[in-house]
Write a protein that holds these residues in place. Structure first.
Motif, PDB file in Angstrom:
ATOM      1  N   LEU A 116       4.639  -0.575  45.559  1.00 13.96           N
ATOM      2  CA  LEU A 116       3.979  -0.244  44.454  1.00 13.96           C
ATOM      3  C   LEU A 116       3.245  -1.018  43.654  1.00 13.96           C
ATOM      4  O   LEU A 116       3.866  -2.145  43.258  1.00 13.96           O
ATOM      5  N   ASP A 119      -0.049  -1.053  38.307  1.00 16.86           N
ATOM      6  CA  ASP A 119      -1.053  -0.686  37.463  1.00 16.86           C
ATOM      7  C   ASP A 119      -0.633   0.917  37.049  1.00 16.86           C
ATOM      8  O   ASP A 119      -1.298   1.359  36.209  1.00 16.86           O
ATOM      9  N   ARG A 120      -0.033   1.395  37.961  1.00 15.39           N
ATOM     10  CA  ARG A 120       0.621   2.912  37.546  1.00 15.39           C
ATOM     11  C   ARG A 120       1.957   3.356  37.560  1.00 15.39           C
ATOM     12  O   ARG A 120       2.410   3.833  38.505  1.00 15.39           O
ATOM     13  N   PRO A 121       2.806   2.470  36.460  1.00 15.24           N
ATOM     14  CA  PRO A 121       4.101   2.569  36.747  1.00 15.24           C
ATOM     15  C   PRO A 121       4.747   4.143  36.212  1.00 15.24           C
ATOM     16  O   PRO A 121       5.775   4.679  36.650  1.00 15.24           O
ATOM     17  N   ASP A 122       3.897   4.737  35.555  1.00  6.31           N
ATOM     18  CA  ASP A 122       4.260   6.127  35.033  1.00  6.31           C
ATOM     19  C   ASP A 122       4.271   6.831  36.026  1.00  6.31           C
ATOM     20  O   ASP A 122       5.195   7.805  36.097  1.00  6.31           O
ATOM     21  N   ASP A 123       3.383   7.222  37.160  1.00  5.57           N
ATOM     22  CA  ASP A 123       3.276   7.908  38.312  1.00  5.57           C
ATOM     23  C   ASP A 123       4.398   7.670  38.979  1.00  5.57           C
ATOM     24  O   ASP A 123       5.011   8.697  39.616  1.00  5.57           O
TER      25      ASP A 123
END
Length: 600
Positions: A116, A119-123
């Motif tokens: 992964l 840039d999109r750790p929350d998802d």
């Protein structure tokens, strides 16, 4: 940034298995699969089993955002300091991306990178938490079956890798066989080549020996030419100058013109001979410069006067006077020869316009350089022949050569002499637009020599031994100035008897005479107590570099050409009131070699 996903106390085997299943779910959700997943889960499970009875043991799962991306972290904490099993710690270091032991001995962190992006750790965190909700309670049999499946998958993957490794090993072995065969072939070819090289080297050694013998023969030839040609030519020039001297018997206009032509022709021949001899000496490294401070204004004045006679109608010679003080230390005689060669070459091939000589002083890398520029408006040189003109005996072909005699040695000789002084000679030219020659020499701050006292002449008596009447005639003027009375001996066999009878103040000896020659006479003089202390100087028409100085026992050697009374006094009485401590170099050895030299 870190996202906490799961935490639990680890107080029995069931809780360790639950933590293991949760880690599997998080890894799958984060994209960690295959052997990376097995390694992460296995290491955590083994570590949990090893630490199971440690007080305060707990497990924590999280996602961490790093510069390279997102990674899955599994942390074990406990209450009392203790170390992880060395076996497990070593395995973890080898299998996982990161292993960090707590400094206080109360925890360990295992980490594995995911696929992964950061840039999109929350998802990613939301997906992992959703995966944790699907984890059921622990069933030991199911866990065992899962472990077996994972183990089989790992074994299958390992077998595939082993097969790939076996295939690669087979290819490598085949490649190695080809390399060995190629190496054997190259070794055989190299051995054959070496044999050829050895044979070629032996042939080159033989050729080198032949060239060395040829060079020695050429050197002997130059020595013979030096004596056999220069001696009569010097006599011709000296006698012609005596006839032209103001105090000589008056000549008719026609006689003076004829004698002038004899002197000019003799000077030309001598210049060509000197040019050949000096080129040979420069090639063999026997031409040694004698450095001293140079008066550049005087040098330019002499060049202006000497070269002016070579100009033809319609051609102007311009020699500019140097600006500022001179700080040049070099061999003035060699420098003069270089500039005369370049100037005479420019005048020779300039039919109209101007030939100029200018001097500039430049600063290069903390060193002063003197740069002479000779610019002419002559025929010019084609670009493809600019390098060839520095080859010995080469002359640019064309109608401009008609009526311009030369040996093709002027420019090669000048460049070799310039290099001998540590400088450079270069040409730039265009046909029809003239030629520019630059002579560059490094400058060294001079240490001015002390002035020598003038010789006090004449002495009372002198004996000169020389079998060449022409040389004696050319020297008489200097002998009259040197001594109030002198005795001439043309038969060397009578020289010793004459010297014992006359008991002169000094003796001059010709070196090359029929037996006994100058060397034998010197030995005889030194062997006789009555003549042992006589000042003796040697005169010769041979090349000074060819003289056997060891047999002269320190006597000064002078060339017959152009020697004067002061030079003789300096040679006979060095360091006294009669001499100025002159060296074996003697006076200026006469006309300078160069293309177009033909005037007295």
């Amino acid at each position: 940034m870190r996202y906490e996903l799961y935490a639990t106390a680890l107080d029995d085997q069931k809780s360790v298995l639950m933590l293991r299943r949760c880690l599997q779910a998080v890894c799958r959700a984060a994209g960690v699969r295959g052997q990376a997943l097995v390694r992460m889960v296995t290491v955590l499970s083994e570590a949990g089993q090893d630490l199971l009875r440690t007080p305060g043991l707990s497990g924590h799962l999280s996602l961490a955002v790093a510069a390279h991306g997102i990674r899955v972290e599994a942390r074990l904490d406990w209450a009392e300091p203790r170390s992880l099993s060395p076996r497990i710690a070593a395995a973890a270091e080898r299998l996982l991306d990161a292993v960090t032991l707590a400094p206080d001995g109360r925890g360990v962190l295992f980490a594995q990178r995911t696929s992964l992006a950061a840039d999109r750790p929350d998802d990613a965190a939301v997906a992992c938490r959703a995966a944790l909700h699907t984890v059921d309670g622990v069933d030991l049999e199911e866990v065992l079956r899962l472990q077996n499946r994972n183990l089989l998958a790992a074994l299958d993957e390992s077998r595939g890798q082993q097969e790939e490794l076996t295939r690669l090993n087979a290819e490598l072995e085949e490649t190695n066989s080809g390399v060995v065969a190629m190496y054997s072939e190259l070794a055989r070819e190299l051995e054959e080549t070496n044999s050829g090289v050895v044979a070629l080297y032996a042939e080159l050694e033989d050729k080198s020996r032949q060239l060395r013998l040829a060079s020695e023969s050429k050197t002997r030839f130059w020595a013979n030419v030096s004596h056999e040609l220069r001696s009569p030519i010097n006599s011709v020039i000296a006698l012609a100058r005596l006839l032209l001297a103001p105090d000589s018997q008056e000549l008719t206009a026609e006689q003076r013109q004829q004698v002038t032509m004899i002197s000019a022709s003799g000077t030309t021949v001598l210049a060509l001979v000197e040019e050949l001899l000096d080129v040979a000496k420069a090639e063999s490294g026997r031409l040694d410069p004698h450095h001293a401070p140079v008066d550049l204004r005087t040098l330019h004045h002499l060049l202006r006067g000497t070269m002016q006679g070579m100009t033809r109608e319609g051609v102007r010679l311009r020699v500019e006077d140097p600006q500022g003080e001179s700080a040049l230390v070099t061999d003035e005689v060699i420098l003069t020869r270089v500039l005369r060669n370049v100037l005479s070459n420019a005048l020779k091939f300039t039919e109209h316009g101007e030939v100029s000589l200018t001097l500039t002083r430049e600063r290069r890398a903390d060193e002063d350089w003197y740069v002479w520029t000779v610019q002419d408006t002559g025929v010019g040189i084609p670009e493809d022949q600019l390098d060839k003109v520095f080859e010995e005996f080469y002359q640019v072909r064309g109608v401009h050569q008609r009526g311009r005699a030369g040996t093709g040695l002027g420019l090669p000789y000048a460049r070799r002499l310039t290099a001998l002084l540590g400088g450079r000679l270069a040409l730039t030219s265009r046909p029809g637009h003239g030629t520019r020659a630059t002579v560059e020499l490094p400058a060294v701050p001079p240490a001015q020599p002390a002035a020598s006292p003038p010789p006090a002449l004449p002495i009372a008596s002198l004996v000169i031994v020389d079998d060449d009447p022409a040389s004696l005639a050319a020297l008489r003027s200097a002998l009259h100035e040197l001594a109030r009375h002198h005795t001439e001996v043309t038969d060397s066999g009578q020289a010793l008897e004459t010297i014992r009878r006359v008991r002169p103040d000094a003796v001059l000896l010709d070196l090359m005479m029929p037996s006994p020659d100058g060397y034998a006479l010197l030995s005889a003089l030194d062997a006789d107590p009555d003549t042992r202390g006589l000042p003796v100087a040697v005169l010769t028409s041979a090349d000074l570099a060819e003289v056997d100085r060891a047999r002269l026992r320190g006597r000064t050697v002078l060339p017959k050409s152009g020697v004067g009374a002061a030079d003789l006094a300096a040679a006979l009485f060095p360091g006294s009131a009669l001499g100025d401590g002159g060296s074996d170099s003697g006076p200026d050895p006469g006309p300078e070699p160069g293309k177009g030299v033909g005037r007295p």
